[in-house]
Every structure is written in structure tokens, then in C-alpha cells.
Write an enzyme that holds these catalytic residues in place. Structure first.
Site, PDB file in Angstrom:
ATOM      1  N   ASP A  82       0.855  -1.198   0.000  1.00  0.00           N
ATOM      2  CA  ASP A  82       0.000   0.000   0.000  1.00  0.00           C
ATOM      3  C   ASP A  82       0.894   1.252   0.000  1.00  0.00           C
ATOM      4  O   ASP A  82       1.797   1.369   0.837  1.00  0.00           O
ATOM      5  CB  ASP A  82      -0.866  -0.043   1.275  1.00  0.00           C
ATOM      6  CG  ASP A  82      -1.989   0.971   1.268  1.00  0.00           C
ATOM      7  OD1 ASP A  82      -2.382   1.428   0.185  1.00  0.00           O
ATOM      8  OD2 ASP A  82      -2.493   1.286   2.370  1.00  0.00           O
ATOM      9  N   GLY A 181      -8.009   8.326   7.128  1.00  0.00           N
ATOM     10  CA  GLY A 181      -8.247   8.650   8.532  1.00  0.00           C
ATOM     11  C   GLY A 181      -9.716   8.809   8.893  1.00  0.00           C
ATOM     12  O   GLY A 181     -10.616   8.517   8.096  1.00  0.00           O
TER      13      GLY A 181
END
Ligand code: PH4
Ligand code: ZN
Length: 309
Positions: A82, A181
Site C-alpha cells: 500500500d 483517517g
């Protein structure tokens, strides 16, 4: 079953109108929660590892944990890097057993991003490894509400067409208003679906990827805060939007924050309810169960990939 690349997975997801979940792995409990959920749902799975995860848990440990998962799960599983930030980290993962890598050149100007991505593709493809690239910058909470910022940071459909043609990448992460987030939007979630549709139109049969796709469910935020957390007004991508995206060209949906919240909420609760507890199995075990619940829900009720293994 050995690791698979994302090639076949995405082909099926594209034609089948669903998306494959890409869940971030940082330790054994997270991995087990994810894999158990996918097993019960008979779903294809992308296990992804960030630079931060490699630093925290170490490449060798993660590889062997994933090997253990492969031995216990008869599912198509891809192991994916990632946000690989340079050629070297992609090379290390390609040589080190990953079946897929992301090269994230989104911080560079277009031509530089193309050059870097192509370099990774040229190294990865002969070794049978697939490559995800990124074009456009994921929004910060400010950008999400400022229309003027969109054209500067969101993925440009003309550039996307050129980028895919010139790099030969296997999938493309696009910026349409999501961000990483727990604090993605100030007000209502605001995704540029028209832009997504236009990129999809320009790139027929090509798999697109959505980063920053956690939904940040209110019950998990409340649970964290009920037991001493101080998470201010967190907000994620509504699951209804993800369901729609998964039906179209979005073939990979990244979820990390929701798993972190599930884990943290559980551990907070246990420490408050049982302040004398000091056996890690007594809080990491239940945290693993909660991760499994969240992943099962995503697979079955959001991504639509149950039974697609
Ligand atoms: N990711 C996860 C990035 C995790 O360095 P790190 O391990 O903290 O990086 O790529 C996502 O797209 C997750 O999106 P989310 O935050 O909405 O779950
Ligand atoms: Zn991401």
C-alpha cells in the site's frame, strides 16, 4: 491456495458489479480477524501492507503470517504493498513475495509520476506482479469543501486516460474527495461522482481504486468516547456511496481506519470494565473478533463480494 495477483480478481469484480476489499494488516490479530471474515463470507481478499506496517511488524513476519493465512484459507488472496513511495520499496516487495504493489507517485508532476510508475510496471510485470498507481491527491478535510481546490487535486479524466495508456498500470487509485483517517468531511460527505463516472467512461473495463474509504461508523466513535476516548466529530464515507461505487468501475475499496476504530473501541472498553486485566489475549482476542465483524459487514453488506471467491 498460493497468492494471486489482482488481475483476475478485478476482471471478475468489474463484470460482476462488486468490489474487493483491501484491508490493512499491521499485526497477527488484525490479519486473523480479516481472514476469518473472508473465509466465512467466501470472498476474494486483498491484504495490504503499508510502509508503516513493514516498519512496525517487519517484512519477514508479515510474509510468514500471510503464508499461514494462505494455508488455512482456500480463497483468492493478494498480498499488496500500500502506498509504495519509490521504486526501491516496490522492488523489495516484488522480490520479497508480494503479488501486487502500489507505486504512489501522486505527489509528483504528471510526467514524473508516469516515468516512475512505468519503471515499476516494467520491473513487476515480467515477475507476474500487478501494479496499482495513483493519480490526483487525496483530499484533506479543507479541500473537500473548496470547489476551487478540486481541479488542482482531484484526478483529471484527460490525464487519467494518458496515464494508464503510457504506464501500463493494472489499476488506478483516483482522487474524488476521499481522504485517509477518521476525519474526512466537515459537513455532509461530498464525493465527486460525476468525475468518477467520467474517468470510468474514458477507461472502459479498467479497474479503479478508492482509497480513504472507511465509513467511520458512529457506534465505533461513540464506543471509543464512552470509554475515555476523545475523538472529535469523526466522519467517513457513507456506505451507500461505497455500494454504488462498487457496482461500477471501482474494483478495490481500501479500509483501514474502521478496523483501527473497532480494535481501539474494544480494548478501551475492556480496560475500563476490567481495570485489573493484564492478559493481552483477553483484550486482543475480543479486538480480533470485532475486526472480523466489521470486515464481514463490509464484504457482505457494502462491497457485494460475498460468495465471489
Ligand atoms: N490506506 C491505508 C493507509 C494506512 O501508513 P499507514 O499504515 O497509516 O497507512 O491506504 C487507505 O486508503 C485507508 O483508508 P481509511 O483511512 O479511510 O481506512
Ligand atoms: Zn491509501
Amino acid at each position: 491456495m498460493p497468492l494471486v495477483t489482482t488481475k483476475e480478481m478485478f476482471k471478475k469484480a468489474y463484470t460482476g458489479g462488486y468490489a474487493v476489499g483491501a484491508f490493512n494488516v499491521n499485526d497477527m490479530e488484525i490479519l486473523q480477524g480479516i481472514v476469518e471474515a473472508a473465509k466465512e463470507e467466501k470472498a476474494p481478499l486483498i491484504l495490504q501492507v503499508s510502509a508503516g506496517a513493514r516498519k512496525y511488524a517487519r517484512h519477514e513476519y508479515l510474509i510468514h503470517l500471510v503464508k499461514a493465512a494462505l494455508e488455512t484459507a482456500d480463497l483468492p488472496i493478494a498480498l499488496h504493498l500500500d502506498h509504495g513511495e519509490d521504486f526501491e520499496v516496490c522492488k523489495a516487495c516484488i522480490d520479497g513475495g508480494f503479488s501486487s504493489v502500489m507505486i504512489d507517485g501522486s505527489k509528483y508532476p504528471l510526467e514524473e509520476n508516469i516515468k516512475l510508475t512505468k519503471k515499476v510496471v516494467d520491473y513487476a510485470h515480467p515477475k507476474g506482479v500487478t501494479v496499482e498507481a495513483e493519480l490526483g491527491k487525496l483530499a484533506g478535510i479543507e479541500d473537500a469543501v473548496k470547489v476551487a481546490a478540486k481541479d488542482a487535486t482531484y484526478t483529471d479524466p484527460d490525464e487519467a486516460e494518458k496515464f494508464v495508456k503510457e504506464t501500463g498500470c493494472d489499476s488506478l487509485a483516483i482522487a474524488i474527495g476521499t481522504s485517509h483517517g477518521a476525519y474526512k468531511f466537515k459537513g455532509d460527505a461530498n464525493l465527486d461522482i460525476a468525475r468518477l463516472n467520467e474517468i470510468a467512461r474514458r477507461l472502459p473495463n479498467f479497474p479503479l481504486v478508492l482509497h480513504g474509504a472507511s465509513s467511520v461508523p458512529q457506534y465505533l466513535v461513540d464506543e471509543c468516547n464512552k470509554y475515555g476516548g476523545k475523538l472529535p466529530g469523526a466522519k467517513g464515507v457513507p456506505e451507500e456511496m461505497l455500494r454504488e461505487a462498487a457496482k461500477g468501475a471501482i474494483c478495490k475499496i481500501n479500509i483501514d481506519t474502521d478496523l483501527r476504530l473497532a480494535m481501539t473501541a474494544t480494548i478501551r472498553r475492556i480496560f475500563v470494565e476490567s481495570p485489573a486485566e493484564f492478559d493481552p489475549r483477553k483484550y486482543l482476542g475480543p479486538a480480533r473478533d470485532e475486526i472480523k465483524k466489521v470486515v464481514k459487514h463490509k464484504i457482505a453488506d457494502v462491497l457485494g463480494c460475498s460468495g465471489k471467491a
